[in-house]
Design a protein around this motif. Structure first.
Motif, PDB file in Angstrom:
ATOM      1  N   SER A 252       0.445  25.153  -7.487  1.00 56.37           N
ATOM      2  CA  SER A 252       1.418  24.755  -6.398  1.00 56.37           C
ATOM      3  C   SER A 252       1.930  25.894  -5.456  1.00 56.37           C
ATOM      4  CB  SER A 252       2.614  24.278  -7.080  1.00 56.37           C
ATOM      5  OG  SER A 252       1.926  22.857  -7.624  1.00 56.37           O
ATOM      6  N   ALA A 253       1.765  27.318  -6.162  1.00 62.05           N
ATOM      7  CA  ALA A 253       2.776  28.130  -5.107  1.00 62.05           C
ATOM      8  C   ALA A 253       1.728  28.386  -4.077  1.00 62.05           C
ATOM      9  CB  ALA A 253       2.204  29.817  -6.202  1.00 62.05           C
ATOM     10  N   ALA A 254       0.220  28.386  -3.951  1.00 65.33           N
ATOM     11  CA  ALA A 254      -0.487  28.627  -2.967  1.00 65.33           C
ATOM     12  C   ALA A 254      -0.298  27.335  -2.026  1.00 65.33           C
ATOM     13  CB  ALA A 254      -1.916  28.800  -3.393  1.00 65.33           C
ATOM     14  N   PHE A 255      -0.311  26.123  -2.633  1.00 63.28           N
ATOM     15  CA  PHE A 255      -0.270  25.053  -1.944  1.00 63.28           C
ATOM     16  C   PHE A 255       0.963  24.915  -1.030  1.00 63.28           C
ATOM     17  CE2 PHE A 255       0.644  20.251  -1.531  1.00 63.28           C
ATOM     18  CZ  PHE A 255      -0.667  19.997  -1.148  1.00 63.28           C
ATOM     19  N   PHE A 256       2.084  25.147  -1.648  1.00 61.56           N
ATOM     20  CA  PHE A 256       3.439  25.306  -1.010  1.00 61.56           C
ATOM     21  C   PHE A 256       3.817  26.346  -0.198  1.00 61.56           C
ATOM     22  CE2 PHE A 256       4.011  21.496  -3.727  1.00 61.56           C
ATOM     23  CZ  PHE A 256       4.611  20.491  -2.892  1.00 61.56           C
ATOM     24  N   SER A 257       3.188  27.303  -0.078  1.00 61.96           N
ATOM     25  CA  SER A 257       3.390  28.424   0.835  1.00 61.96           C
ATOM     26  C   SER A 257       2.530  28.248   1.993  1.00 61.96           C
ATOM     27  CB  SER A 257       2.582  29.740  -0.045  1.00 61.96           C
ATOM     28  OG  SER A 257       1.393  29.869  -0.066  1.00 61.96           O
ATOM     29  N   SER A 258       1.743  27.226   2.110  1.00 62.50           N
ATOM     30  CA  SER A 258       1.123  26.833   3.380  1.00 62.50           C
ATOM     31  C   SER A 258       2.000  26.501   4.425  1.00 62.50           C
ATOM     32  CB  SER A 258      -0.027  25.721   3.211  1.00 62.50           C
ATOM     33  OG  SER A 258      -0.444  25.280   4.479  1.00 62.50           O
ATOM     34  N   PRO A 259       1.980  26.485   5.525  1.00 62.84           N
ATOM     35  CA  PRO A 259       2.663  26.225   6.768  1.00 62.84           C
ATOM     36  C   PRO A 259       2.374  24.492   6.984  1.00 62.84           C
ATOM     37  CG  PRO A 259       0.955  27.432   7.675  1.00 62.84           C
ATOM     38  CD  PRO A 259       1.030  27.825   6.133  1.00 62.84           C
TER      39      PRO A 259
ATOM     40  N   GLN B 204       6.521  32.277 -11.451  1.00 68.69           N
ATOM     41  CA  GLN B 204       7.550  32.647 -12.450  1.00 68.69           C
ATOM     42  C   GLN B 204       7.678  31.474 -13.585  1.00 68.69           C
ATOM     43  OE1 GLN B 204      11.189  33.948 -11.040  1.00 68.69           O
ATOM     44  NE2 GLN B 204      10.386  35.939 -10.156  1.00 68.69           N
ATOM     45  N   HIS B 205       7.945  30.201 -12.678  1.00 65.49           N
ATOM     46  CA  HIS B 205       7.694  29.005 -13.567  1.00 65.49           C
ATOM     47  C   HIS B 205       6.244  28.383 -13.988  1.00 65.49           C
ATOM     48  CE1 HIS B 205      11.955  28.927 -12.188  1.00 65.49           C
ATOM     49  NE2 HIS B 205      12.289  28.286 -13.153  1.00 65.49           N
ATOM     50  N   GLN B 206       5.455  29.355 -13.779  1.00 70.91           N
ATOM     51  CA  GLN B 206       4.071  28.936 -14.258  1.00 70.91           C
ATOM     52  C   GLN B 206       3.223  27.749 -13.364  1.00 70.91           C
ATOM     53  OE1 GLN B 206       2.801  30.967 -16.438  1.00 70.91           O
ATOM     54  NE2 GLN B 206       4.963  31.766 -16.478  1.00 70.91           N
TER      55      GLN B 206
ATOM     56  N   ASP C  73       0.766  -1.323   0.029  1.00 70.75           N
ATOM     57  CA  ASP C  73      -0.083   0.043  -0.130  1.00 70.75           C
ATOM     58  C   ASP C  73       0.744   1.359  -0.164  1.00 70.75           C
ATOM     59  OD1 ASP C  73      -1.897  -1.735   0.178  1.00 70.75           O
ATOM     60  OD2 ASP C  73      -2.270  -1.412   2.487  1.00 70.75           O
ATOM     61  N   LEU C  74       0.143   2.416  -0.244  1.00 68.14           N
ATOM     62  CA  LEU C  74       0.911   3.889  -0.412  1.00 68.14           C
ATOM     63  C   LEU C  74       0.345   4.735   0.409  1.00 68.14           C
ATOM     64  CD1 LEU C  74       3.453   4.555  -2.326  1.00 68.14           C
ATOM     65  CD2 LEU C  74       1.661   5.512  -3.959  1.00 68.14           C
ATOM     66  N   LEU C  75       0.999   5.324   1.138  1.00 66.32           N
ATOM     67  CA  LEU C  75       0.704   6.622   1.643  1.00 66.32           C
ATOM     68  C   LEU C  75       1.413   7.888   1.332  1.00 66.32           C
ATOM     69  CD1 LEU C  75       0.175   7.054   5.650  1.00 66.32           C
ATOM     70  CD2 LEU C  75       1.054   8.822   4.516  1.00 66.32           C
ATOM     71  N   LEU C  76       0.584   8.822   0.946  1.00 71.29           N
ATOM     72  CA  LEU C  76       1.119  10.026   0.118  1.00 71.29           C
ATOM     73  C   LEU C  76       1.253  11.224   1.138  1.00 71.29           C
ATOM     74  CD1 LEU C  76       2.068  11.610  -2.323  1.00 71.29           C
ATOM     75  CD2 LEU C  76      -0.547  11.945  -2.993  1.00 71.29           C
ATOM     76  N   ALA C  77       2.476  11.880   0.947  1.00 70.14           N
ATOM     77  CA  ALA C  77       2.574  13.281   1.504  1.00 70.14           C
ATOM     78  C   ALA C  77       3.255  14.343   0.752  1.00 70.14           C
ATOM     79  CB  ALA C  77       3.449  12.967   3.017  1.00 70.14           C
ATOM     80  N   HIS C  78       3.127  15.498   1.255  1.00 74.14           N
ATOM     81  CA  HIS C  78       3.932  16.589   0.497  1.00 74.14           C
ATOM     82  C   HIS C  78       4.571  17.277   1.085  1.00 74.14           C
ATOM     83  CE1 HIS C  78       0.102  15.490  -1.931  1.00 74.14           C
ATOM     84  NE2 HIS C  78       0.897  16.023  -3.113  1.00 74.14           N
ATOM     85  N   PRO C  79       5.631  16.852   1.933  1.00 75.72           N
ATOM     86  CA  PRO C  79       6.659  17.682   3.108  1.00 75.72           C
ATOM     87  C   PRO C  79       7.343  18.736   1.935  1.00 75.72           C
ATOM     88  CG  PRO C  79       7.530  15.638   2.292  1.00 75.72           C
ATOM     89  CD  PRO C  79       6.221  15.583   1.704  1.00 75.72           C
ATOM     90  N   ALA C  80       7.601  19.752   2.815  1.00 74.94           N
ATOM     91  CA  ALA C  80       8.360  20.860   1.991  1.00 74.94           C
ATOM     92  C   ALA C  80       9.127  21.838   3.200  1.00 74.94           C
ATOM     93  CB  ALA C  80       7.837  21.639   1.123  1.00 74.94           C
ATOM     94  N   ALA C  81      10.226  22.313   2.888  1.00 73.56           N
ATOM     95  CA  ALA C  81      10.867  23.541   3.782  1.00 73.56           C
ATOM     96  C   ALA C  81      10.097  24.802   3.115  1.00 73.56           C
ATOM     97  CB  ALA C  81      12.159  23.517   3.654  1.00 73.56           C
ATOM     98  N   ALA C  82      10.576  25.888   3.522  1.00 71.80           N
ATOM     99  CA  ALA C  82      10.047  27.149   2.874  1.00 71.80           C
ATOM    100  C   ALA C  82      10.323  27.360   1.685  1.00 71.80           C
ATOM    101  CB  ALA C  82      10.513  28.324   3.715  1.00 71.80           C
ATOM    102  N   VAL C  83       9.338  27.495   0.754  1.00 71.31           N
ATOM    103  CA  VAL C  83       9.210  27.735  -0.574  1.00 71.31           C
ATOM    104  C   VAL C  83       8.897  29.282  -0.888  1.00 71.31           C
ATOM    105  CG1 VAL C  83       8.067  26.937  -2.904  1.00 71.31           C
ATOM    106  CG2 VAL C  83       8.710  25.216  -0.940  1.00 71.31           C
ATOM    107  N   ASN C  84       9.893  29.701  -2.005  1.00 77.68           N
ATOM    108  CA  ASN C  84       9.645  30.694  -2.606  1.00 77.68           C
ATOM    109  C   ASN C  84       8.567  30.994  -3.650  1.00 77.68           C
ATOM    110  OD1 ASN C  84       9.611  33.311  -4.219  1.00 77.68           O
ATOM    111  ND2 ASN C  84      11.997  33.663  -3.568  1.00 77.68           N
ATOM    112  N   GLN C  85       7.267  31.384  -3.050  1.00 77.99           N
ATOM    113  CA  GLN C  85       6.103  31.591  -4.063  1.00 77.99           C
ATOM    114  C   GLN C  85       6.331  32.120  -5.109  1.00 77.99           C
ATOM    115  OE1 GLN C  85       2.714  32.559  -1.733  1.00 77.99           O
ATOM    116  NE2 GLN C  85       1.354  32.435  -3.293  1.00 77.99           N
ATOM    117  N   ASP C  86       6.979  33.388  -5.431  1.00 78.34           N
ATOM    118  CA  ASP C  86       7.255  33.991  -6.540  1.00 78.34           C
ATOM    119  C   ASP C  86       7.715  33.144  -7.534  1.00 78.34           C
ATOM    120  OD1 ASP C  86       5.971  36.274  -5.511  1.00 78.34           O
ATOM    121  OD2 ASP C  86       7.840  37.347  -4.817  1.00 78.34           O
TER     122      ASP C  86
END
Length: 395
Positions: free
Chosen positions: A372-379, A366-368, A349-362
């Motif tokens: 994802s910009a809003a999703f990865f700007s979330s704490p 810029q890369h279109q 089976d598979l458990l999915l996550a989207h971990p990240a450190a701080a991400v530059n939303q701009d």
């Protein structure tokens, strides 16, 4: 189950059923003197349903449940199904024997299925694979995923080949001590526009609509073929992998029009599916959250798409995961949601996550990668990273 055991089960089932019926009658009689029957009867039936829900879990099917309650959804299902059937049958002028037997048979089916589900939940062997999406999207995403993989808290990851850091992320993954093959994270919903593909990127809903409307399907299909083949070629260049495992950004690969093209690619040997069971033991506040934030709606859309995809993958001889968790609480796999999801899964089976450190939303804009910009700007991205980092290392 041998005959004595079956007879014992039948006696227990009958005893609980008799108790529930007695409770129903007692509540009905006590309320009937000051409430209309149309209101007193559903209340009495709800009380009886609760008695049956507890009694069958703790007594009738205790071998399957281990003495624990069924998941609450079975109580809701039993009550709703019985109220519906008992309201409909009299309108159909059903014979008395049908009025009596139908709810009894329906209850037996529901509680038996609940018991099988409880047994399956208790017997899930081993541990699921912990998987992270979006490697290569941005430096902060790569930092968290590579850290978790190095620490043994992550099993696998998907590479977004159109991401800004795809090349460096693929190289870093190859340098990990126990690096597993990367998975191609197919992206059609955002990112740079593919050459000669004026209708891409396109939203999930638009591509799903394209699966249903012949004219739109014809307009999109050649562009999807071109984009998928370009991403496969790019993935092979970055990873050196010729046989490819594939999943999709926002699960776009499960859309029938997209899956048609995926199944035509000879390099694809494995495709992710999202057969996610509704979890047991989840706090009520998380169910409310799943409903409020759209996770439950997303789950409802993806389950039939997965059901269709699983049959097509099997017919094509392409591998897949057995079960999955990560749709109901996409992006918020921490705390109770993570604990319950992991307990409900096992080997394969598979458990999915989207971990990240701080991400530059701009930078993402810029890369279109606007979605994802809003999703990865979330704490929540850092919360997921911290929650996975705190777990026991994968064997």
């Amino acid at each position: 189950m041998n005959l004595p055991a079956a007879l014992n089960r039948l006696v227990r089932y009958g005893a609980i059923g008799l108790i529930a019926a007695t409770i129903h009658a007692a509540v009905l009689l006590s309320l009937g003197s000051w409430l209309p029957l149309s209101l007193a009867n559903p209340i009495g039936f709800l009380t009886a349903s609760i008695a049956g829900y507890l009694g069958h879990a703790l007594v009738t099917f205790r071998e399957e449940t281990g003495g624990r309650r069924f998941a609450r959804r079975w109580l809701l299902l039993q009550y709703a199904a019985n109220i519906s059937v008992c309201s409909l049958l009299p309108l159909l002028n059903a014979p008395t024997v049908v009025l009596v037997i139908t709810p009894t048979a329906l209850n037996a089916l529901i509680w038996n299925r609940a018991a099988r589900g409880a047994l399956h939940h208790r017997q899930r062997p081993g541990h699921p694979a912990i998987h992270a999406d979006d490697l290569g999207l941005a430096p902060g995403v790569d930092t968290a995923i590579l850290d978790l993989a190095t620490a043994g808290r992550l099993t696998s990851a998907s590479l977004l080949v159109e991401g800004a850091t795809a090349e460096s992320a693929a190289a870093a993954w190859r340098c990990l001590p126990k690096a597993q093959p990367l998975v191609l994270h197919l992206c059609l919903t955002e990112g740079p526009q593919p050459q000669n593909c004026p209708d891409l990127p396109a939203g999930f809903g638009e591509l799903l609509l394209g699966s249903l409307l012949p004219a739109k399907r014809r307009a999109l299909r050649d562009q999807i073929v071109q984009s998928i083949q370009a991403q496969i070629h790019r993935f092979q260049q970055l990873t050196g992998q010729h046989q490819i495992q594939l999943d999709g950004h926002q699960h776009i690969h499960l859309v029938p029009l997209v899956l048609d093209v995926v199944l035509e690619q000879p390099e694809i040997v494995w495709v992710r599916t999202t057969a996610e069971s509704l979890p047991q033991g989840l706090p009520l506040k998380l169910w409310i959250k799943a409903l409020r934030d759209g996770g439950l709606l997303k789950w409802q859309v993806l389950q039939p798409l997965t059901w269709l995809a699983q049959r097509r993958l099997k017919a094509a001889g392409i591998g897949s995961n057995q079960r999955f968790a990560g749709v109901l609480f996409t992006g918020e796999m921490t705390g109770a949601a993570l604990d319950v999801a992991e307990r409900s899964l096992g080997d394969g089976d598979l458990l999915l996550a989207h971990p990240a450190a701080a991400v530059n939303q701009d930078q993402l804009e810029q890369h279109q990668f606007h979605r994802s910009a809003a999703f990865f700007s979330s704490p929540w991205r850092q919360h997921e990273w911290k929650a996975l980092r705190a777990r026991t290392p994968r064997g």
